[in-house]
Design a protein around this motif. Structure first.
Motif, PDB file in Angstrom:
ATOM      1  N   UNK A   1     -65.112 -24.088 -20.620  1.00 20.29           N
ATOM      2  CA  UNK A   1     -63.906 -25.059 -20.784  1.00 20.29           C
ATOM      3  C   UNK A   1     -63.239 -24.763 -19.782  1.00 20.29           C
ATOM      4  N   UNK A   2     -63.055 -25.855 -18.988  1.00 19.09           N
ATOM      5  CA  UNK A   2     -62.007 -25.854 -17.808  1.00 19.09           C
ATOM      6  C   UNK A   2     -60.796 -26.941 -18.413  1.00 19.09           C
ATOM      7  N   UNK A   3     -59.423 -26.178 -18.109  1.00 17.55           N
ATOM      8  CA  UNK A   3     -58.124 -26.878 -18.600  1.00 17.55           C
ATOM      9  C   UNK A   3     -57.495 -27.347 -17.288  1.00 17.55           C
ATOM     10  N   UNK A   4     -57.223 -28.617 -17.262  1.00 15.74           N
ATOM     11  CA  UNK A   4     -56.183 -28.976 -16.276  1.00 15.74           C
ATOM     12  C   UNK A   4     -54.955 -29.750 -16.979  1.00 15.74           C
ATOM     13  N   UNK A   5     -53.871 -29.902 -16.137  1.00 17.55           N
ATOM     14  CA  UNK A   5     -52.960 -30.952 -16.410  1.00 17.55           C
ATOM     15  C   UNK A   5     -52.423 -31.949 -15.426  1.00 17.55           C
TER      16      UNK A   5
ATOM     17  N   UNK B   1     -44.948 -43.108 -21.558  1.00 15.89           N
ATOM     18  CA  UNK B   1     -44.821 -41.572 -21.711  1.00 15.89           C
ATOM     19  C   UNK B   1     -45.615 -41.133 -20.215  1.00 15.89           C
ATOM     20  N   UNK B   2     -45.251 -40.193 -19.891  1.00 12.74           N
ATOM     21  CA  UNK B   2     -44.383 -38.818 -20.352  1.00 12.74           C
ATOM     22  C   UNK B   2     -43.714 -38.206 -19.285  1.00 12.74           C
ATOM     23  N   UNK B   3     -42.544 -37.509 -19.838  1.00 16.91           N
ATOM     24  CA  UNK B   3     -41.869 -36.504 -18.850  1.00 16.91           C
ATOM     25  C   UNK B   3     -42.484 -35.343 -18.557  1.00 16.91           C
ATOM     26  N   UNK B   4     -43.359 -34.979 -19.225  1.00 19.97           N
ATOM     27  CA  UNK B   4     -44.144 -33.620 -19.080  1.00 19.97           C
ATOM     28  C   UNK B   4     -45.783 -33.976 -18.705  1.00 19.97           C
ATOM     29  N   UNK B   5     -46.367 -32.831 -18.091  1.00 23.75           N
ATOM     30  CA  UNK B   5     -47.666 -33.098 -17.751  1.00 23.75           C
ATOM     31  C   UNK B   5     -48.425 -33.041 -19.205  1.00 23.75           C
ATOM     32  N   UNK B   6     -49.630 -33.610 -19.152  1.00 27.29           N
ATOM     33  CA  UNK B   6     -50.415 -33.690 -20.291  1.00 27.29           C
ATOM     34  C   UNK B   6     -51.797 -33.060 -19.930  1.00 27.29           C
ATOM     35  N   UNK B   7     -52.272 -32.141 -20.735  1.00 25.96           N
ATOM     36  CA  UNK B   7     -53.477 -31.300 -20.440  1.00 25.96           C
ATOM     37  C   UNK B   7     -54.911 -32.378 -20.747  1.00 25.96           C
ATOM     38  N   UNK B   8     -55.897 -32.045 -19.917  1.00 28.26           N
ATOM     39  CA  UNK B   8     -57.133 -32.624 -20.175  1.00 28.26           C
ATOM     40  C   UNK B   8     -58.070 -31.511 -19.898  1.00 28.26           C
TER      41      UNK B   8
ATOM     42  N   UNK C   1     -62.994 -24.368  -8.917  1.00 30.76           N
ATOM     43  CA  UNK C   1     -62.259 -25.303  -9.889  1.00 30.76           C
ATOM     44  C   UNK C   1     -60.903 -24.935 -10.057  1.00 30.76           C
ATOM     45  N   UNK C   2     -59.705 -25.709  -9.577  1.00 33.98           N
ATOM     46  CA  UNK C   2     -58.568 -25.470 -10.231  1.00 33.98           C
ATOM     47  C   UNK C   2     -58.381 -25.497 -11.540  1.00 33.98           C
ATOM     48  N   UNK C   3     -57.181 -25.112 -11.745  1.00 30.67           N
ATOM     49  CA  UNK C   3     -56.652 -25.119 -13.438  1.00 30.67           C
ATOM     50  C   UNK C   3     -57.217 -23.721 -14.004  1.00 30.67           C
ATOM     51  N   UNK C   4     -57.547 -23.859 -15.145  1.00 28.27           N
ATOM     52  CA  UNK C   4     -57.733 -22.803 -16.257  1.00 28.27           C
ATOM     53  C   UNK C   4     -59.237 -22.859 -16.533  1.00 28.27           C
TER      54      UNK C   4
ATOM     55  N   UNK D   1     -43.615 -34.729 -30.678  1.00 31.13           N
ATOM     56  CA  UNK D   1     -42.649 -34.818 -29.461  1.00 31.13           C
ATOM     57  C   UNK D   1     -43.044 -34.210 -28.383  1.00 31.13           C
ATOM     58  N   UNK D   2     -44.000 -34.652 -27.839  1.00 31.57           N
ATOM     59  CA  UNK D   2     -45.005 -34.231 -26.688  1.00 31.57           C
ATOM     60  C   UNK D   2     -43.828 -34.013 -25.555  1.00 31.57           C
ATOM     61  N   UNK D   3     -42.802 -34.701 -25.268  1.00 34.22           N
ATOM     62  CA  UNK D   3     -42.010 -34.422 -24.063  1.00 34.22           C
ATOM     63  C   UNK D   3     -41.140 -33.227 -24.297  1.00 34.22           C
ATOM     64  N   UNK D   4     -41.026 -32.955 -25.384  1.00 34.10           N
ATOM     65  CA  UNK D   4     -40.336 -31.564 -25.751  1.00 34.10           C
ATOM     66  C   UNK D   4     -40.947 -30.365 -26.016  1.00 34.10           C
ATOM     67  N   UNK D   5     -42.192 -30.539 -26.454  1.00 38.49           N
ATOM     68  CA  UNK D   5     -43.473 -29.579 -26.575  1.00 38.49           C
ATOM     69  C   UNK D   5     -43.758 -28.936 -24.926  1.00 38.49           C
ATOM     70  N   UNK D   6     -43.965 -29.995 -24.317  1.00 36.15           N
ATOM     71  CA  UNK D   6     -44.565 -29.634 -22.950  1.00 36.15           C
ATOM     72  C   UNK D   6     -46.147 -29.819 -22.825  1.00 36.15           C
ATOM     73  N   UNK D   7     -46.547 -29.279 -21.790  1.00 34.42           N
ATOM     74  CA  UNK D   7     -48.114 -29.495 -21.598  1.00 34.42           C
ATOM     75  C   UNK D   7     -48.976 -28.749 -22.505  1.00 34.42           C
ATOM     76  N   UNK D   8     -49.166 -28.900 -23.551  1.00 29.32           N
ATOM     77  CA  UNK D   8     -49.904 -28.525 -24.770  1.00 29.32           C
ATOM     78  C   UNK D   8     -50.803 -29.667 -25.399  1.00 29.32           C
ATOM     79  N   UNK D   9     -51.780 -28.988 -26.045  1.00 25.68           N
ATOM     80  CA  UNK D   9     -52.744 -29.929 -26.839  1.00 25.68           C
ATOM     81  C   UNK D   9     -52.691 -29.334 -28.413  1.00 25.68           C
TER      82      UNK D   9
END
Length: 443
Positions: free
Chosen positions: A193-197, A218-225, A247-250, A401-409
């Motif tokens: 699994x490779x995680x990116x935003x 949307x969005x004011x925050x990054x979104x993961x993929x 690979x970059x990311x996690x 409320x993804x903009x408040x939660x931040x880059x999460x899934x």
């Protein structure tokens, strides 16, 4: 939107692509590729420990929730980090000499075969006809049931937002993923699994709709993929090494097995106290030999012994080379001794340029001893297979409320729990690597 149950798993299964076909079904959605031939029927599909992979299938989800990653080209001609990263990844796969055959698919209501050029155009110019929904378990079931082959991997690119039917279904997300991956009973299944935003320019569809069913503009925050690599353990390991080494990311790896890391004690590198190599033939060994026995002449709290173990971890994924991960997860086990790890550090320009044996190693573990038994005893340096912290950090129970939660899934940890249940033996979980040493009194 990512809603389960809008079509059955049989809908997906019926469109398992014929890997020998090259046509796209975009112009004629009713014309689905023929079912993939059974790997067991192909005598040339035996797993290869080395050499190129026989097949790589790349699947890109193109549901409505993915449009924000691939917005249609506008007057400002701006693109997202997703578009830049995925376009480069597709190009790397297409050009790779490590893969004999590459096929590309869009996943709408079912997988549709594309050419490399068609899928890259979708990434660059945006999704023309987004799917109304995709079911993550149904997709995973299809990949392991109908596209799984020896010496081959399936790559799925998605935001992996799995929306439960209702709040009462949330506790069963792990089970849904486990059942999907276990549907075909693949005993050698592995998943990386490779995680990116990425920046995201469009409508966001939360899994949990407690505030809104759709968040426009949307969005004011990054979104993961995520990029999931799914297949036999050996094939996943080799694909990771060939195409995702930098690979970059996690990242996180489940069910993948790795060869023992080359290692040796280093008696002239930051050593302290009265000790020497304990191998009986140490004085007769040629240059470049390795050593794993410490013979201690004298040791006490006032006169501690310190020795350094060199490790070459360059064949492992970046996660297992990361100093933060190593410092948190490397363990030392032993008997009749207080031996402990005092530091973990990486190679430097000085060590790499050295004429000594330390030049062969990428990482080093310094061990201190002030007490030991009267007979030889084993020591082991072990890297346990611990889940990286980023998975918990990227998980939210409510993405409305993804903009408040931040880059999460939503429920990412539950998705990963489902993967781990299929790919690892929780009763006897093997470490990533273990290096046996011996600590003994000097003769």
């Amino acid at each position: 939107m990512l809603l389960p149950g809008c079509y059955s798993r049989d809908d997906l299964k019926s469109d398992a692509g014929n890997n020998k076909a090259a046509e796209t079904t975009e112009a004629s959605p009713d014309k689905a590729p023929a079912a993939a031939p059974s790997p067991e029927a192909d005598p040339s599909s035996t797993t290869a420990a080395t050499g190129s992979l026989k097949q790589v299938n790349v699947f890109l989800e193109v549901s409505g929730s993915m449009e924000g990653f691939m917005p249609k080209t506008g007057a400002d001609a701006q693109n997202t980090r997703f578009q830049q990263h995925v376009a480069q990844f597709l190009s790397d796969v297409n050009r790779s000499a490590s893969v004999q055959r590459k096929t590309f698919y869009r996943i709408k209501e079912k997988p549709y075969r594309d050419s490399y050029q068609q899928l890259e155009t979708t990434v660059r110019e945006g999704i023309r006809e987004p799917a109304s929904s995709t079911s993550i378990p149904a997709i995973l079931d299809t990949l392991v049931s109908h596209y799984y082959q020896p010496n081959a991997v399936n790559v799925l690119i998605s935001d992996f937002i799995y929306a439960p039917r209702n709040a009462g279904a949330v506790p069963y997300i792990k089970t849904d993923i486990t059942d999907a991956l276990n549907a075909a009973g693949r005993s050698d299944l592995a998943v990386s699994v490779y995680g990116h935003t990425s920046d995201f320019k469009g409508a966001f569809y939360p899994a949990m709709k407690t505030a809104a069913k759709r968040i426009n503009r949307c969005c004011d925050t990054d979104i993961p993929y995520y990029v999931w690599v799914i297949g036999p353990a050996d094939a996943v390991r080799r694909f990771d090494a060939a195409l995702l080494k930098k690979a970059p990311g996690e990242q996180a790896h489940f069910g993948v097995k790795y060869s023992a890391a080359p290692s040796s004690l280093l008696n002239k590198f930051q050593n302290q106290g009265a000790w020497y190599y304990g191998e009986k033939d140490a004085s007769k060994r040629a240059a470049g030999a390795t050593y794993h026995t410490v013979a201690v002449s004298e040791v006490s709290a006032q006169q501690p012994v310190e020795f350094v173990l060199g490790m070459n971890l360059q064949a492992l994924p970046a996660l297992y080379q990361d100093l933060g991960h190593l410092k948190a997860n490397l363990q030392l086990t032993g008997q009749d001794t207080d031996a402990k790890i005092v530091s973990v550090f990486g190679a430097t320009d000085q060590t790499r340029a050295s004429s000594g044996p330390e030049a062969q190693y990428t990482h080093f573990v310094k061990i201190r001893v002030t007490k030991m038994g009267k007979a030889a005893r084993p020591l082991q340096v072990i890297l346990q297979d611990k889940r990286p912290m980023w998975i918990t950090q990227w998980t939210t129970k409510n993405d409305s409320n993804i903009n408040q939660v931040g880059a999460k899934t939503f429920a990412l940890s539950s998705l990963i729990d489902g993967v781990a249940a299929v790919t690892t033996d929780e009763q006897d979980q093997a470490p990533i690597f273990q290096i046996p040493l011996t600590l003994q009194p000097a003769d």
